[in-house]
Design a protein around this motif. Structure first.
Motif, mmCIF file in Angstrom:
data_model
loop_
_atom_site.group_PDB
_atom_site.id
_atom_site.type_symbol
_atom_site.label_atom_id
_atom_site.label_comp_id
_atom_site.label_asym_id
_atom_site.label_seq_id
_atom_site.Cartn_x
_atom_site.Cartn_y
_atom_site.Cartn_z
ATOM 1 N N GLN A 226 -13.299 10.572 58.150
ATOM 2 C CA GLN A 226 -12.873 11.960 58.115
ATOM 3 C C GLN A 226 -13.759 12.765 57.166
ATOM 4 O OE1 GLN A 226 -10.431 12.609 60.209
ATOM 5 N NE2 GLN A 226 -10.453 14.778 59.834
ATOM 6 N N ASP A 227 -14.115 12.138 56.037
ATOM 7 C CA ASP A 227 -14.927 12.801 55.021
ATOM 8 C C ASP A 227 -15.690 11.717 54.270
ATOM 9 O OD1 ASP A 227 -15.857 14.984 53.452
ATOM 10 O OD2 ASP A 227 -14.419 14.456 51.885
ATOM 11 N N ALA A 228 -16.924 12.006 53.897
ATOM 12 C CA ALA A 228 -17.713 11.019 53.161
ATOM 13 C C ALA A 228 -18.638 11.726 52.189
ATOM 14 C CB ALA A 228 -18.531 10.158 54.112
ATOM 15 N N ALA B 39 -20.192 5.638 47.040
ATOM 16 C CA ALA B 39 -19.618 6.364 48.161
ATOM 17 C C ALA B 39 -18.136 6.574 47.959
ATOM 18 C CB ALA B 39 -19.851 5.604 49.461
ATOM 19 N N THR B 40 -17.677 7.734 48.399
ATOM 20 C CA THR B 40 -16.253 8.025 48.485
ATOM 21 C C THR B 40 -16.005 8.424 49.929
ATOM 22 O OG1 THR B 40 -16.230 8.801 46.215
ATOM 23 C CG2 THR B 40 -14.379 9.446 47.598
ATOM 24 N N ILE B 41 -15.114 7.669 50.598
ATOM 25 C CA ILE B 41 -14.905 7.853 52.023
ATOM 26 C C ILE B 41 -13.430 8.043 52.306
ATOM 27 C CG2 ILE B 41 -15.160 6.765 54.284
ATOM 28 C CD1 ILE B 41 -17.500 5.197 53.123
ATOM 29 N N THR B 42 -13.126 9.043 53.138
ATOM 30 C CA THR B 42 -11.761 9.242 53.624
ATOM 31 C C THR B 42 -11.742 8.811 55.084
ATOM 32 O OG1 THR B 42 -11.466 11.106 52.132
ATOM 33 C CG2 THR B 42 -9.900 10.908 53.945
ATOM 34 N N LEU B 43 -10.827 7.890 55.394
ATOM 35 C CA LEU B 43 -10.706 7.350 56.739
ATOM 36 C C LEU B 43 -9.424 7.830 57.383
ATOM 37 C CD1 LEU B 43 -11.694 3.658 55.940
ATOM 38 C CD2 LEU B 43 -13.171 5.464 56.786
ATOM 39 N N ARG B 44 -9.430 7.896 58.695
ATOM 40 C CA ARG B 44 -8.239 8.277 59.438
ATOM 41 C C ARG B 44 -8.116 7.374 60.655
ATOM 42 N NH1 ARG B 44 -7.142 12.350 63.762
ATOM 43 N NH2 ARG B 44 -4.911 12.745 63.634
ATOM 44 N N LYS C 275 -8.308 6.609 51.389
ATOM 45 C CA LYS C 275 -9.445 7.064 50.595
ATOM 46 C C LYS C 275 -9.965 5.857 49.831
ATOM 47 C CE LYS C 275 -11.093 10.674 47.600
ATOM 48 N NZ LYS C 275 -10.805 11.961 47.024
ATOM 49 N N ILE C 276 -11.254 5.590 50.014
ATOM 50 C CA ILE C 276 -11.866 4.420 49.398
ATOM 51 C C ILE C 276 -13.076 4.878 48.606
ATOM 52 C CG2 ILE C 276 -12.856 2.142 49.796
ATOM 53 C CD1 ILE C 276 -11.558 2.171 52.551
ATOM 54 N N GLN C 277 -13.190 4.343 47.375
ATOM 55 C CA GLN C 277 -14.342 4.659 46.531
ATOM 56 C C GLN C 277 -15.112 3.365 46.281
ATOM 57 O OE1 GLN C 277 -13.469 6.707 42.898
ATOM 58 N NE2 GLN C 277 -15.568 6.580 42.165
ATOM 59 N N PHE C 278 -16.419 3.436 46.470
ATOM 60 C CA PHE C 278 -17.297 2.297 46.248
ATOM 61 C C PHE C 278 -18.314 2.660 45.188
ATOM 62 C CE2 PHE C 278 -16.084 1.993 50.738
ATOM 63 C CZ PHE C 278 -15.667 0.674 50.818
#
Length: 174
Positions: A145-147, A160-165, A118-121
């Motif tokens: 996965q989610d943005a 942006a808050t992004i969930t990566l998989r 999970k990354i927050q920008f």
């Protein structure tokens, strides 16, 4: 009237017409009928066959070349199918920080749990973010996965808050 009687009448009229002609007129009519029959035979039988043959002889080399290319591509596809799937490097915080720094992106926070990150920008260039995500998808099989993306008043800048998989399979995310 039946077909036989109609045919008999037409034949009788034709013979009467033919009999009323002089020898020279008969020769001219015979020659004219032969020319008409030859022209019809040419137009209906020979010309289309000659034209079709010319078109086929023109297109045959192209078709042979296309067939050779298709066979080469089929052999290449078979070789790729039988080749082992390259393993991707597992996603780590260090690898994510390094790839983000290479694109000039600085995350506000980055947390990693198993195959999810999970990354927050804050105040980041949308174009750079999308380019980085595309590179991660192609190179490391990392998918979004989610943005949640929020546009800022400055053009091209977003929060942006992004969930990566990361997937380890054979390309479901490719």
């Amino acid at each position: 009237m039946s077909f036989a009687s109609t045919t008999a009448q037409l034949r009788a009229h034709a013979l009467a017409y033919w009999g009323a002609r002089t020898e020279q007129e008969r020769k001219y009519l015979t020659a004219g009928a032969a020319v008409v029959l030859l022209a019809l035979a040419w137009m209906l039988l020979l010309a289309p066959a000659i034209k079709g043959r010319a078109e086929l002889s023109e297109s045959l080399p192209k078709l042979r070349q296309q067939a050779a290319v298709m066979q080469t591509l089929a052999q290449e596809a078979t070789a790729l199918k039988n080749a082992p799937v390259p393993q991707v490097t597992p996603m780590t915080q260090d690898s994510l920080h390094a790839s983000l720094a290479a694109r000039g992106l600085k995350p506000q926070s980055l947390s990693l749990t198993g195959e999810y990150a999970k990354i927050q920008f804050n105040d980041v260039s949308f174009a750079n973010l999308v380019t980085w995500l595309d590179a991660q998808r192609r190179e490391s099989r990392i998918t979004v996965q989610d943005a949640a993306v929020t546009a800022l008043p400055v053009a091209g800048q977003v929060d942006a808050t992004i969930t990566l998989r990361q997937t380890q399979g054979t390309g479901g995310a490719q």
